[in-house]
Design a protein around this motif. Structure first.
Motif, PDB file in Angstrom:
ATOM      1  N   THR A   1       0.840  -1.194   0.000  1.00  0.00           N
ATOM      2  CA  THR A   1       0.000   0.000   0.000  1.00  0.00           C
ATOM      3  C   THR A   1       0.880   1.251   0.000  1.00  0.00           C
ATOM      4  OG1 THR A   1      -1.756  -1.154   1.198  1.00  0.00           O
ATOM      5  CG2 THR A   1      -1.800   1.254   1.269  1.00  0.00           C
TER       6      THR A   1
ATOM      7  N   SER B   1       2.462   1.790  -3.362  1.00  0.00           N
ATOM      8  CA  SER B   1       1.408   2.194  -4.299  1.00  0.00           C
ATOM      9  C   SER B   1       1.124   3.686  -4.161  1.00  0.00           C
ATOM     10  CB  SER B   1       0.119   1.412  -4.043  1.00  0.00           C
ATOM     11  OG  SER B   1       0.270   0.056  -4.374  1.00  0.00           O
ATOM     12  N   GLU B   2       1.137   4.160  -2.926  1.00  0.00           N
ATOM     13  CA  GLU B   2       0.830   5.563  -2.636  1.00  0.00           C
ATOM     14  C   GLU B   2       2.022   6.483  -2.876  1.00  0.00           C
ATOM     15  OE1 GLU B   2      -1.648   8.761  -1.231  1.00  0.00           O
ATOM     16  OE2 GLU B   2      -2.114   6.742  -1.880  1.00  0.00           O
TER      17      GLU B   2
ATOM     18  N   VAL C   1      -2.237  -4.536  -2.634  1.00  0.00           N
ATOM     19  CA  VAL C   1      -2.126  -3.693  -3.832  1.00  0.00           C
ATOM     20  C   VAL C   1      -3.467  -2.978  -4.012  1.00  0.00           C
ATOM     21  CG1 VAL C   1      -1.490  -3.649  -6.265  1.00  0.00           C
ATOM     22  CG2 VAL C   1      -0.620  -5.480  -4.817  1.00  0.00           C
TER      23      VAL C   1
ATOM     24  N   HIS D   1      -7.196   2.976  -6.514  1.00  0.00           N
ATOM     25  CA  HIS D   1      -7.362   4.380  -6.139  1.00  0.00           C
ATOM     26  C   HIS D   1      -8.524   4.522  -5.158  1.00  0.00           C
ATOM     27  CE1 HIS D   1      -7.487   8.716  -6.434  1.00  0.00           C
ATOM     28  NE2 HIS D   1      -8.772   8.647  -6.745  1.00  0.00           N
TER      29      HIS D   1
ATOM     30  N   THR E   1      -6.234   5.327  -0.144  1.00  0.00           N
ATOM     31  CA  THR E   1      -5.159   5.894  -0.946  1.00  0.00           C
ATOM     32  C   THR E   1      -5.677   7.176  -1.580  1.00  0.00           C
ATOM     33  OG1 THR E   1      -5.806   4.564  -2.851  1.00  0.00           O
ATOM     34  CG2 THR E   1      -4.092   3.652  -1.433  1.00  0.00           C
TER      35      THR E   1
ATOM     36  N   SER F   1      -3.358   8.386  -7.491  1.00  0.00           N
ATOM     37  CA  SER F   1      -3.535   7.227  -8.367  1.00  0.00           C
ATOM     38  C   SER F   1      -2.429   6.256  -8.005  1.00  0.00           C
ATOM     39  CB  SER F   1      -3.409   7.635  -9.830  1.00  0.00           C
ATOM     40  OG  SER F   1      -4.530   8.383 -10.219  1.00  0.00           O
ATOM     41  N   PRO F   2      -2.729   4.992  -7.852  1.00  0.00           N
ATOM     42  CA  PRO F   2      -1.709   4.039  -7.430  1.00  0.00           C
ATOM     43  C   PRO F   2      -0.532   4.011  -8.416  1.00  0.00           C
ATOM     44  CG  PRO F   2      -3.880   3.003  -7.475  1.00  0.00           C
ATOM     45  CD  PRO F   2      -4.023   4.359  -8.090  1.00  0.00           C
TER      46      PRO F   2
ATOM     47  N   TRP G   1       1.319   1.678  -9.268  1.00  0.00           N
ATOM     48  CA  TRP G   1       1.372   0.503 -10.137  1.00  0.00           C
ATOM     49  C   TRP G   1       0.620   0.720 -11.452  1.00  0.00           C
ATOM     50  CZ3 TRP G   1      -3.494  -1.153 -11.041  1.00  0.00           C
ATOM     51  CH2 TRP G   1      -4.454  -0.979 -10.051  1.00  0.00           C
ATOM     52  N   GLN G   2      -0.201   1.773 -11.537  1.00  0.00           N
ATOM     53  CA  GLN G   2      -0.908   2.046 -12.791  1.00  0.00           C
ATOM     54  C   GLN G   2       0.016   2.646 -13.851  1.00  0.00           C
ATOM     55  OE1 GLN G   2      -4.295   4.438 -11.552  1.00  0.00           O
ATOM     56  NE2 GLN G   2      -5.593   2.624 -11.600  1.00  0.00           N
TER      57      GLN G   2
ATOM     58  N   ARG H   1      -4.140  -6.119 -10.610  1.00  0.00           N
ATOM     59  CA  ARG H   1      -3.430  -4.881 -10.366  1.00  0.00           C
ATOM     60  C   ARG H   1      -2.171  -4.589 -11.156  1.00  0.00           C
ATOM     61  NH1 ARG H   1      -7.760  -3.129  -7.488  1.00  0.00           N
ATOM     62  NH2 ARG H   1      -7.820  -3.938  -5.422  1.00  0.00           N
TER      63      ARG H   1
END
Length: 193
Positions: free
Chosen positions: A65, A68-69, A84, A87, A156, A159-160, A162-163, A190
């Protein structure tokens, strides 16, 4: 939650170049809020990038997390048996979506406002440190601390990462805290690469 662990016994990263000559750093997260933890990660990424270094972030458990953030400026992300979130999703919701209700994990005590590993040492070790060598278990055990329950219920905001950042998920079949089927759901939902 435990202290930063890349320098712990039996981890294989005892020196800054202990992993095949790859420089690494494991910052101590404050565990006061997701935003604070993500800020620490962003600061580390920025300082390494300012030196012209490539940055690969590795997150395990809640660390997924956090990267991701806070990992949007990293070169790559590695999720190692990690949450994971999408958004606006919380760590708790991400775990529940994958089929692993966070608060129902064995040996997790949820107080009025904190969460911590609790119970007999052997049971906690079996659930969370089952593959760690004895000196590694001692290191982790000494660093255990309670954290605010709100940490896992904070959505979160960005936008993460991982995108947009190439990411890999490593399924850990011997992880006793996050079931393999839950980890596989995160892989299919994800990761970008």
């Amino acid at each position: 939650m435990s202290t930063a662990c890349s320098t712990g016994p039996g981890i294989g990263l005892r020196s800054p170049t202990g992993c095949g000559g790859v420089r690494h750093r494991s910052p101590e997260l404050p565990f006061t809020s997701l935003l604070d933890d993500a800020r620490v990660v962003r600061d580390v990424v920025a300082s390494r990038k300012a030196l012209g270094r490539r940055v690969v972030l590795v997150g395990h458990g809640y660390g997924g997390t956090v990267i991701s953030e806070g990992g949007a400026d990293a070169d790559a992300l590695v999720f190692l048996a990690a949450t994971v979130p999408a958004h606006g999703e919380t760590t708790t919701a991400a775990a529940e979506v994958s089929g692993s209700p966070l608060r129902d994990q064995p040996m997790i005590r949820v107080g009025e406002s904190t969460i911590a590993l609790a119970g007999p040492r052997a049971a906690v070790v079996g659930a969370f440190y089952n593959l760690a060598p004895p000196d590694g278990v001692d290191f982790f055990w000494a660093g255990l601390r309670a954290v605010p329950l709100s940490l896992f219920d904070e959505p979160t905001g960005a936008s993460p990462a991982w995108q947009t950042v190439p990411s890999t998920y490593i399924v850990c079949e011997a992880d006793n805290a996050l079931p393999v089927d839950c980890q596989r759901r995160w892989v299919t939902r994800r990761t970008t690469a």
